[in-house]
Motif scaffolding. Structure first.
Motif, PDB file in Angstrom:
ATOM      1  N   ASN A  78       0.828  -1.192   0.000  1.00 16.54           N
ATOM      2  CA  ASN A  78       0.000   0.000   0.000  1.00 16.54           C
ATOM      3  C   ASN A  78       0.876   1.261   0.000  1.00 16.54           C
ATOM      4  N   ALA A 115      -3.756   0.328  -5.376  1.00 14.41           N
ATOM      5  CA  ALA A 115      -4.878   1.207  -5.751  1.00 14.41           C
ATOM      6  C   ALA A 115      -5.392   0.893  -7.157  1.00 14.41           C
ATOM      7  N   SER A 116      -6.724   0.990  -7.328  1.00 18.43           N
ATOM      8  CA  SER A 116      -7.312   0.632  -8.621  1.00 18.43           C
ATOM      9  C   SER A 116      -6.841   1.562  -9.742  1.00 18.43           C
ATOM     10  N   THR A 134     -13.111   1.003  -8.610  1.00 17.01           N
ATOM     11  CA  THR A 134     -13.386   1.930  -7.511  1.00 17.01           C
ATOM     12  C   THR A 134     -14.848   1.857  -7.096  1.00 17.01           C
ATOM     13  N   ASN A 175      -4.005  -5.171  -2.746  1.00 14.11           N
ATOM     14  CA  ASN A 175      -3.891  -3.952  -1.953  1.00 14.11           C
ATOM     15  C   ASN A 175      -3.253  -2.791  -2.722  1.00 14.11           C
ATOM     16  N   ASP A 199     -15.757  -1.271  -5.506  1.00 15.77           N
ATOM     17  CA  ASP A 199     -14.913  -1.477  -4.330  1.00 15.77           C
ATOM     18  C   ASP A 199     -14.102  -2.769  -4.429  1.00 15.77           C
ATOM     19  N   SER A 249     -10.635  -4.817  -4.865  1.00 18.94           N
ATOM     20  CA  SER A 249      -9.237  -4.552  -4.536  1.00 18.94           C
ATOM     21  C   SER A 249      -8.398  -5.747  -4.960  1.00 18.94           C
TER      22      SER A 249
END
Lengths: 83, 495
Positions: free
Chosen positions: B242, B459-460, B449, B457, B452, B454
């Motif tokens: 992340n 970011a999309s 996004t 981990n 939701d 994922s």
């Protein structure tokens, strides 16, 4: 004739340094023993990240000053020409 | 945010800030009567911004009131893992080095006003230019909306509810429209400078107050060791992923913000631009670094807050500090005035770029290319005002927490970067693949996004970007580019 034209993206050496700094900026390499060490109330690993961040800022300033020279000389000549 | 300590003094400071901003707009208008005849003069300040003004106007695009109000709660919840907020702001400057040197030179050569104009020059494709313009308008609109919500909450919080949310938004939006209309980029950049000073001063005072009254970081660390050691620990594997994805996403994402790119075109000279970037490389320590420490001190000062309550952390800390003595009282009033001013300064930059895309790319290039600059400007300004009116209506129903919408707009804006940056260097980059990549990246990032979803981990927006980039690169390698096209690209890039 003045200095040669310089563009940071064309200098692979700079990007090797950036990649190394990026690798050091990500906290994947700290041994578990760092968990219990503190300096000035900050965990040692966090202090290390801050130190690398300072190195990155310093290196960026260096690259911007010394390895980015495309229009500058021409612009300075123009300015002198006008005056 | 509920600041019980303020009230009339809050209203006073807001009125003063408002008056200064209007004054700056009027002053610029009187000094530069001719700016309404030329896109260059109005949107880029005549390409003449000096080091200090250019620096503060870059500063205002990166740091908003959200940095001060929204980041400490994240540090409060995540602990030292949120230290990533310092290097990710430094990464933005590194991302600039990928394209700003050449873009400044090309912008000067072709007198570019907007980012989409570069795409148009490079790819000569209606589809690419319009898709990129729409993505930018959507991302900027979302971003502007977020600023309006924040202005409303800030004003009503600072004045203890004396001025309601809606009135706060209307008051500052009207001021912003007036000075923006009068002075264009010059007004925006001068007010950015004033707003930047106010914000920096306020944040320093909040840190000093926090250390004096709540104990510094060591006190907070002792507390975490006893009660929440996970906030001190080295991030685990998902945490590290992340962390890295934030560094990359925000580094590239914030550098290709349309209003950030436009500032490259407004620099007076290469030297000015370089000096401004050099200073920006050090700012994360005194902005993100300080607000991070404030969040960490908050862990000890106000322990055990729920996620919702922690969003009010800065207000709670400022209230306690303000009640100590008159100096801190006024410093905190000044801080929150500065926070609101900073939000206004981010909003005005976005709006100016929004209008410029309408004036220059959509209306000025496709709808009515024959129009005079004066008319193009007028259309851009009017559409900007109309967009603001619509966004204000939406702002009456503010969306969830700030962080999520923050990521959402990044995810769209970042999809412009492959065509934009690769196009600066690669003659064989194929126009069709740029369009396909941009579209596919946008769809993947948006669907991930909204649903939701994922993956690992990461970011999309980065997944979308990865797909986008792969399509551009692989597609260009596979599809042929004619000799003539390649020569033309080479001439356009001209380096």
């Amino acid at each position: 004739m003045g200095k040669p034209r310089k563009e940071p993206i064309k200098n692979p050496k700079l990007w090797i340094v950036f990649v190394i700094l990026l690798a050091l900026l990500t906290p994947w390499y700290f041994p578990g023993s760092f968990d219990d060490m503190f300096i000035f109330g900050m965990p040692l690993w966090a202090i290390s990240i801050i130190v690398v961040s300072i190195l990155l800022s310093a290196f960026l300033s260096y690259v911007i000053k010394n390895h980015w020279m495309i229009e500058e000389e021409k612009e300075e000549m123009d300015e002198k020409g006008v005056k | 945010m509920d600041l019980a300590f303020s009230g009339w003094s809050g209203i006073l400071i807001l009125a003063v800030y408002g008056a200064i901003m209007l004054g700056v707009g009027l002053f610029t208008y009187l000094r530069n009567r001719n700016i309404h005849e030329s896109l260059d003069e109005y949107y880029l300040g005549g390409r003449g911004l000096g080091v200090t003004v250019l620096f503060f106007t870059f500063f205002a695009t990166q740091y908003s009131g959200n940095t001060v109000v929204g980041y400490p709660p994240s540090a409060y919840r995540q602990g030292f893992e949120y230290l990533v907020s310092v290097p990710f702001f430094i990464m933005i400057i590194m991302a600039y080095l990928l394209f700003a040197p050449r873009l400044y030179s090309i912008g000067k050569k072709y007198k570019l006003v907007t980012p989409a104009q570069w795409l148009e020059k490079r790819f000569k494709s209606k589809a690419v230019t319009i898709l990129a313009s729409l993505l930018m308008l959507y991302g900027l609109g979302n971003y502007l909306l977020e600023q309006f919500v924040a202005i409303g909450q800030g004003v009503s919080g600072l004045t203890g509810g004396t001025i309601p949310y809606q009135l706060g938004v209307i008051f500052f939006v009207i001021i912003m429209l007036v000075y923006g209309w009068l002075g264009g980029m010059r007004s925006v950049a001068y007010t950015d400078t004033m707003q930047g000073f106010a914000l920096l001063f306020g944040v320093f005072m909040l840190l000093i107050g926090s250390i004096v009254y709540f104990g510094g970081v060591p006190t907070s660390t002792d507390y975490m060791q006893a009660y929440s050691p996970e906030k001190l620990g080295i991030p685990d594997a998902p945490g590290v992923r992340n962390w890295l994805s934030l560094l990359l996403l925000i580094g590239i994402g914030a550098a290709v913000y349309p209003h950030a790119i436009q500032r490259i075109f407004s620099a007076k000279s290469e030297k000015t631009l370089k000096r401004s970037f050099s200073r920006m490389a050090w700012m994360p320590f005194v902005t993100a670094g300080i607000v991070f420490l404030i969040g960490i001190i908050g862990i000890n000062a106000f322990p055990g807050l729920s996620t919702g309550e922690s969003e009010q952390l800065v207000g709670k800390m400022a209230s306690s500090i303000a009640s100590q003595n008159a100096l801190f009282y006024w410093a905190m009033i000044f801080l929150f005035g500065g926070v609101i001013a900073a939000i206004v300064s981010t909003a005005d930059s976005i709006l100016l770029t929004f209008s410029s895309i309408i004036s220059n790319d959509l209306y000025g290039h496709y709808i009515n290319p024959e129009a005079s600059d004066r008319k193009k400007l007028l259309v851009g300004k009017l559409v900007g005002v109309a967009a603001v009116a619509i966004l204000i209506l939406i702002a009456w129903f503010p969306p969830g927490t700030l962080y999520q919408i923050f990521v959402l707009k990044f995810e769209l804006l970042i999809q412009i970067s492959p065509g934009f940056i690769l196009g600066l260097y690669w003659n064989r980059l194929n126009t069709k693949t740029v369009f396909a990549g941009m579209l596919a990246g946008t769809i993947v990032a948006s669907v991930m996004t909204i649903m939701d979803l994922s993956l690992l981990n990461i970011a999309s927006g980065l997944w979308g970007l990865l797909l986008n980039l792969s399509i551009c690169v692989v597609g260009s390698l596979v599809m042929s580019v004619t000799e003539a096209e390649e020569t033309e690209s080479r001439e356009v890039i001209g380096m």
